[in-house]
Write a protein that holds these residues in place. Structure first.
Motif, mmCIF file in Angstrom:
data_model
loop_
_atom_site.group_PDB
_atom_site.id
_atom_site.type_symbol
_atom_site.label_atom_id
_atom_site.label_comp_id
_atom_site.label_asym_id
_atom_site.label_seq_id
_atom_site.Cartn_x
_atom_site.Cartn_y
_atom_site.Cartn_z
ATOM 1 N N UNK A 32 -32.585 25.649 -35.973
ATOM 2 C CA UNK A 32 -31.984 26.834 -35.843
ATOM 3 C C UNK A 32 -31.463 27.763 -37.175
ATOM 4 N N UNK A 33 -31.315 27.033 -38.253
ATOM 5 C CA UNK A 33 -30.844 27.870 -39.450
ATOM 6 C C UNK A 33 -32.181 28.577 -39.794
ATOM 7 N N UNK A 34 -33.011 27.725 -39.857
ATOM 8 C CA UNK A 34 -34.524 28.549 -40.448
ATOM 9 C C UNK A 34 -34.780 29.494 -39.310
ATOM 10 N N UNK A 35 -34.621 29.695 -38.146
ATOM 11 C CA UNK A 35 -34.798 30.763 -37.185
ATOM 12 C C UNK A 35 -33.709 31.897 -37.403
ATOM 13 N N UNK A 36 -32.732 31.641 -37.721
ATOM 14 C CA UNK A 36 -31.693 32.633 -38.115
ATOM 15 C C UNK A 36 -32.047 33.378 -39.357
ATOM 16 N N UNK A 37 -32.237 32.750 -40.322
ATOM 17 C CA UNK A 37 -32.963 33.220 -41.552
ATOM 18 C C UNK A 37 -34.090 34.024 -41.332
ATOM 19 N N UNK A 38 -35.159 33.564 -40.704
ATOM 20 C CA UNK A 38 -36.244 34.484 -40.346
ATOM 21 C C UNK A 38 -35.971 35.682 -39.800
ATOM 22 N N UNK A 39 -35.109 35.668 -38.947
ATOM 23 C CA UNK A 39 -34.782 37.014 -38.136
ATOM 24 C C UNK A 39 -33.806 37.720 -39.017
ATOM 25 N N UNK A 40 -33.089 37.204 -39.762
ATOM 26 C CA UNK A 40 -32.258 38.076 -40.901
ATOM 27 C C UNK A 40 -33.150 38.845 -41.825
ATOM 28 N N UNK A 41 -34.189 38.024 -42.403
ATOM 29 C CA UNK A 41 -35.000 38.582 -43.607
ATOM 30 C C UNK A 41 -36.052 39.561 -42.765
ATOM 31 N N UNK A 42 -36.454 39.247 -41.355
ATOM 32 C CA UNK A 42 -37.271 40.322 -40.801
ATOM 33 C C UNK A 42 -36.486 41.555 -40.530
#
Length: 83
Positions: A32-42
């Motif tokens: 979940x943390x990695x998905x949130x970071x991916x969305x933030x960066x994108x």
């Protein structure tokens, strides 16, 4: 892609909420943390790229983009994420 461990501080309430969501989705906290970071960066890379393009256009004397067009594009991107 290689992975590495990092540490950071988080408010207790956010950690509890993250763990509850993790259990409800039957996924681990790291996913979940990695998905949130991916969305933030994108999102933020997209914004920076768009701002840089618009600044270059403005500096070249080109006409700007209407606010309605910006919001329409943002809504389109958000709808794509929600579907």
């Amino acid at each position: 892609m290689s992975k590495e461990s990092i540490g950071f501080r988080i408010e207790s309430e956010k950690r509890v909420a993250l763990d509850q969501l993790s259990q409800a989705m039957q996924r681990d906290r790291s996913t979940l943390i990695n998905e949130a970071i991916d969305s933030y960066l994108e999102l933020h890379y997209w914004q920076v790229e768009l701002i840089n393009k618009r600044l270059a256009s403005a500096n070249a004397g080109e006409v700007g983009v209407e606010h309605s067009e910006v919001f329409a594009n943002l809504r389109k991107r958000l709808q794509g994420k929600l579907n």
